[in-house]
Motif scaffolding. Structure first.
Motif, PDB file in Angstrom:
ATOM      1  N   ALA A 139       0.839  -1.210   0.000  1.00  0.00           N
ATOM      2  CA  ALA A 139       0.000   0.000   0.000  1.00  0.00           C
ATOM      3  C   ALA A 139       0.874   1.260   0.000  1.00  0.00           C
ATOM      4  O   ALA A 139       1.854   1.349   0.741  1.00  0.00           O
ATOM      5  CB  ALA A 139      -0.909  -0.009   1.221  1.00  0.00           C
ATOM      6  N   GLY A 140       0.493   2.204  -0.842  1.00  0.00           N
ATOM      7  CA  GLY A 140       1.233   3.457  -0.919  1.00  0.00           C
ATOM      8  C   GLY A 140       2.399   3.438  -1.887  1.00  0.00           C
ATOM      9  O   GLY A 140       2.954   4.483  -2.236  1.00  0.00           O
ATOM     10  N   MET A 167       9.152   7.196   7.439  1.00  0.00           N
ATOM     11  CA  MET A 167       8.086   7.984   8.075  1.00  0.00           C
ATOM     12  C   MET A 167       6.788   7.895   7.275  1.00  0.00           C
ATOM     13  O   MET A 167       5.695   7.787   7.845  1.00  0.00           O
ATOM     14  CB  MET A 167       8.527   9.449   8.209  1.00  0.00           C
ATOM     15  CG  MET A 167       9.663   9.660   9.194  1.00  0.00           C
ATOM     16  SD  MET A 167      10.300  11.359   9.191  1.00  0.00           S
ATOM     17  CE  MET A 167       8.967  12.207  10.030  1.00  0.00           C
ATOM     18  N   TYR A 168       6.905   7.924   5.948  1.00  0.00           N
ATOM     19  CA  TYR A 168       5.732   7.782   5.060  1.00  0.00           C
ATOM     20  C   TYR A 168       5.033   6.447   5.330  1.00  0.00           C
ATOM     21  O   TYR A 168       3.793   6.396   5.444  1.00  0.00           O
ATOM     22  CB  TYR A 168       6.219   7.876   3.614  1.00  0.00           C
ATOM     23  CG  TYR A 168       5.180   7.546   2.562  1.00  0.00           C
ATOM     24  CD1 TYR A 168       4.138   8.431   2.268  1.00  0.00           C
ATOM     25  CD2 TYR A 168       5.252   6.351   1.841  1.00  0.00           C
ATOM     26  CE1 TYR A 168       3.192   8.126   1.287  1.00  0.00           C
ATOM     27  CE2 TYR A 168       4.323   6.045   0.858  1.00  0.00           C
ATOM     28  CZ  TYR A 168       3.287   6.933   0.592  1.00  0.00           C
ATOM     29  OH  TYR A 168       2.356   6.619  -0.372  1.00  0.00           O
ATOM     30  N   MET A 169       5.807   5.371   5.474  1.00  0.00           N
ATOM     31  CA  MET A 169       5.231   4.049   5.743  1.00  0.00           C
ATOM     32  C   MET A 169       4.547   4.015   7.107  1.00  0.00           C
ATOM     33  O   MET A 169       3.452   3.466   7.251  1.00  0.00           O
ATOM     34  CB  MET A 169       6.325   2.969   5.665  1.00  0.00           C
ATOM     35  CG  MET A 169       6.925   2.787   4.275  1.00  0.00           C
ATOM     36  SD  MET A 169       8.290   1.588   4.233  1.00  0.00           S
ATOM     37  CE  MET A 169       7.368   0.039   4.326  1.00  0.00           C
ATOM     38  N   LYS A 219       7.958  -4.286  11.323  1.00  0.00           N
ATOM     39  CA  LYS A 219       8.038  -4.949  10.012  1.00  0.00           C
ATOM     40  C   LYS A 219       8.994  -4.243   9.041  1.00  0.00           C
ATOM     41  O   LYS A 219       9.120  -4.651   7.897  1.00  0.00           O
ATOM     42  CB  LYS A 219       6.639  -5.013   9.366  1.00  0.00           C
ATOM     43  CG  LYS A 219       5.614  -5.800  10.167  1.00  0.00           C
ATOM     44  CD  LYS A 219       5.948  -7.262  10.214  1.00  0.00           C
ATOM     45  CE  LYS A 219       4.864  -8.076  10.919  1.00  0.00           C
ATOM     46  NZ  LYS A 219       5.247  -9.487  11.061  1.00  0.00           N
ATOM     47  N   ILE A 220       9.640  -3.159   9.514  1.00  0.00           N
ATOM     48  CA  ILE A 220      10.514  -2.375   8.630  1.00  0.00           C
ATOM     49  C   ILE A 220      11.933  -2.377   9.203  1.00  0.00           C
ATOM     50  O   ILE A 220      12.123  -2.072  10.385  1.00  0.00           O
ATOM     51  CB  ILE A 220      10.026  -0.912   8.502  1.00  0.00           C
ATOM     52  CG1 ILE A 220       8.546  -0.878   8.109  1.00  0.00           C
ATOM     53  CG2 ILE A 220      10.876  -0.143   7.492  1.00  0.00           C
ATOM     54  CD1 ILE A 220       7.891   0.483   8.287  1.00  0.00           C
ATOM     55  N   ASN A 238      -3.082   7.727  -3.489  1.00  0.00           N
ATOM     56  CA  ASN A 238      -4.524   7.531  -3.239  1.00  0.00           C
ATOM     57  C   ASN A 238      -4.758   6.578  -2.073  1.00  0.00           C
ATOM     58  O   ASN A 238      -5.835   6.575  -1.480  1.00  0.00           O
ATOM     59  CB  ASN A 238      -5.213   6.977  -4.496  1.00  0.00           C
ATOM     60  CG  ASN A 238      -5.290   8.015  -5.603  1.00  0.00           C
ATOM     61  OD1 ASN A 238      -5.169   9.206  -5.329  1.00  0.00           O
ATOM     62  ND2 ASN A 238      -5.459   7.576  -6.838  1.00  0.00           N
ATOM     63  N   GLU A 239      -3.757   5.743  -1.785  1.00  0.00           N
ATOM     64  CA  GLU A 239      -3.906   4.767  -0.690  1.00  0.00           C
ATOM     65  C   GLU A 239      -3.433   5.417   0.602  1.00  0.00           C
ATOM     66  O   GLU A 239      -2.275   5.830   0.719  1.00  0.00           O
ATOM     67  CB  GLU A 239      -3.094   3.504  -1.015  1.00  0.00           C
ATOM     68  CG  GLU A 239      -3.701   2.726  -2.181  1.00  0.00           C
ATOM     69  CD  GLU A 239      -2.787   1.658  -2.768  1.00  0.00           C
ATOM     70  OE1 GLU A 239      -3.310   0.810  -3.501  1.00  0.00           O
ATOM     71  OE2 GLU A 239      -1.582   1.686  -2.506  1.00  0.00           O
ATOM     72  N   THR A 240      -4.328   5.491   1.565  1.00  0.00           N
ATOM     73  CA  THR A 240      -4.030   6.241   2.795  1.00  0.00           C
ATOM     74  C   THR A 240      -3.866   5.349   4.019  1.00  0.00           C
ATOM     75  O   THR A 240      -3.685   5.841   5.122  1.00  0.00           O
ATOM     76  CB  THR A 240      -5.146   7.263   3.067  1.00  0.00           C
ATOM     77  OG1 THR A 240      -6.409   6.562   3.103  1.00  0.00           O
ATOM     78  CG2 THR A 240      -5.190   8.329   1.988  1.00  0.00           C
TER      79      THR A 240
END
Length: 592
Positions: free
Chosen positions: A386-387, A427-429, A438-439, A550-552
């Motif tokens: 996503a994203g 930060m975006y994730m 998970k990161i 578009n994916e939030t």
């Protein structure tokens, strides 16, 4: 014969229920045979699972034999040990030596002192059960005073009552309630959640009676094992007995084996099987030392099996002295030497870690590395991240504030642009809802690792809803580990550096399960001949980070092959702007 039968049954179980490949079953079958077994395990093919299954089979088929586990690092040893604990090997037979024991993800203490304390606590629990059993048989409770008195109680009373019961049962098989009426330990088992006997049939109740007797037999066998801890009074003697006699599976690092070899020989440490995990990372001399931790018996070595599991296409042992490394080729492990000499080995050929698309970035280095059905069929591998438009991507990072790579001191390479970019993507994730656990953020240099940690402390730690990622470390330190999403910084902008070693590239590309995003200077790495197969694949996609704004949230039904509505990020500053906008949205929601 018993071993072969176990493997035959187990192979069906492994194939159907555990998504294990035929080559893994072959490796397990070979590992339980006497002699040398070598297993080459590419990334994600289940080297650790294969090792655990071999240990499990050896423990159940050869209960009198002892196995020594060796790895090059505490992290690798703990990963292996935690998986063994999940098997049906009793905790009292497991022992973990060395300094990394505190990092085990368990409430139990598997150090020598921890195991001794556990045995003493277990002794008291069992003796209280013996007293309860004596009361149920209307005998004096002092039979549960020591393990020795409990042993006599077993022989004189418990076993004799059982034999009398069996003798009475013969000839009364036609009476459905006979077992229920005459079972001598009925009162002891009266505290079970459901009645042990139904009185409906003799056969059914007899099976239950035999199960109850097996429980009693196991209880007194455990007490017999506790007897030595009762007789030995000093803590050191108890710990040494546990290590040399009691434990069936002993685990330590190769460094601990080298440091303590003299002590092991003096104590008469014995073992029948040796299993080395990640043995391609262990120096040649460090491979021999664990084989020599015991004295020969009548001129013969007791060692029956030596199982070496590793991957010579991943990173070799670390030799910091350049003369030793270059001129004496000391960074070649014994495992790699054996492979080069043509000694037969089993190569695992199906990976179950990463998306098939990500696996293509490194499977060219191996003969026939395919995918397990699980990674082709499971929903998690079919859905997009996503994203993000793509599941993996190379992101070309230009000079930031007029600078590329810098070296504040010799060999201490840093790249501020990549550090800021990687942290912005992290930060975006997090703002989309990806779990921090998970990161992982990886880099090829220690200098960059410290710089990224500084940027995280400045930009992420002050905000509870972002926080630090699971790990920020170097590629070399992360070998043997994995995570769902990997953000990788390659740092260099003038020379390729030590990523030119294809083994390091294989490790770097094979750590991610679902998403891999590589931040580097495109023109430098695409021209490197050694890295061509991987970078040609990476460069089939845009070299600017492709986002799906578009994916939030971190959930999407978009298929992994569908990039969706692509927005390319042209610079570090633009990515920071996107993150700042999303942070502003979060604040607005909090205020409202």
């Amino acid at each position: 014969m018993g071993g072969k039968m176990f493997i035959a049954i187990d192979s069906v179980f492994l194939t159907i229920y555990l998504n294990v490949s035929a080559m893994q079953i072959g490796a397990i079958s070979s590992g339980i045979q006497p002699g040398l077994t070598m297993v080459v395990g590419p990334p994600g093919t289940g080297k650790t699972d294969t090792a655990v299954q071999i240990l499990n089979v050896l423990y159940h088929n050869c209960p009198s034999q002892r196995t020594l586990i060796i790895t090059h690092s505490n992290q690798a040893l703990n990963d292996l040990f935690e998986k063994i604990m999940q098997r049906d090997v009793p905790a009292r037979y497991l022992l973990r030596l060395g300094q990394g024991e505190q990092e085990l993800a368990t409430d139990l203490d598997f150090s020598r002192q921890g195991r001794v304390n556990a045995m003493l606590v277990r002794r008291l629990e069992l003796l209280s059960e013996v007293e309860r059993l004596a009361r149920s048989l209307q005998l004096p409770e002092d039979v549960g005073y020591t393990c020795e008195t409990a042993g006599y109680f077993w022989l004189l009373h418990v076993y004799s009552h059982w034999e009398q019961f069996l003798a009475a049962c013969s000839g009364n098989e036609d009476k459905p309630t006979f077992v229920q009426d005459r079972f001598p330990f009925k009162e002891f088992f009266s505290n079970t959640p459901q009645p042990v006997f139904t009185g409906e049939s003799f056969e059914k109740d007899m099976r239950a009676a035999k199960g109850c007797f097996r429980h009693l037999k196991t209880m007194f066998q455990e007490l017999e094992e506790c007897r030595a801890f009762e007789l030995l009074k000093s803590t050191a003697d108890r710990a040494n007995y546990l290590m040399t006699k009691q434990a069936k599976i002993v685990a330590m690092t190769c460094t601990h084996a080298a440091l303590k070899r003299k002590d092991f020989l003096q104590l008469g440490f014995k073992y029948d099987n040796l299993l080395m995990e990640e043995s391609a990372q262990i120096l040649e001399i460090e491979t021999f030392i664990p084989m020599l931790l015991q004295r020969q018996e009548d001129g013969y070595a007791r060692l029956k099996r030596c199982i070496l599991i590793g991957d010579h296409h991943q990173l070799p042992p670390v030799v910091k002295n350049m003369a030793f490394q270059k001129y004496s080729h000391m960074d070649q492990s014994l495992f790699t030497r054996f492979v080069r000499l043509g000694i037969p080995y089993i190569e695992l050929n199906a990976q179950g870690r990463a998306r098939p698309s990500i696996a293509q970035l490194y499977n060219w280095r191996y003969r026939e590395l395919g995918d397990l059905p699980y990674v082709k069929e499971a929903d998690i591998f079919h859905k997009a991240n996503a994203g993000f438009s793509y599941d993996y991507q190379l992101v070309d990072v230009p000079d930031y504030l007029g600078k590329g790579e810098t070296a504040p001191s010799p060999w201490f390479y840093q790249n501020e642009g990549e550090a800021e970019y990687v942290v912005s993507v992290y930060m975006y994730m997090r703002l989309l809802g990806y779990p921090a656990s998970k990161i992982s953020i990886l880099t090829t240099y220690n200098g960059q690792k410290l710089l990224i940690r500084d940027v995280i402390n400045r930009r992420c730690v002050p905000y509870d809803f972002i926080g630090p990622p699971s790990k920020v470390t170097t590629v070399d330190k992360f070998q043997g580990q994995q995570n769902d999403f990997i953000l990788l910084s390659l740092v260099r902008t003038r020379f390729v550096g030590h990523l030119r070693d294809v083994r390091r590239l294989v490790v770097a590309m094979s750590r991610a399960r679902l998403g891999l995003y590589v931040f580097c200077r495109r023109f430098l790495f695409e021209q490197c001949y050694e890295l061509q197969p991987t970078f040609q694949l990476l460069l089939q996609r845009p070299d600017h980070l492709a986002l799906n704004l578009n994916e939030t949230t971190s959930f999407t039904d978009r298929h992994v092959a569908d990039p969706g509505l692509v927005q390319l990020v042209s610079s570090v500053e633009e990515m920071s702007g996107i993150v700042n906008f999303k942070m502003h949205q979060v604040y607005q929601v909090c205020l409202s």
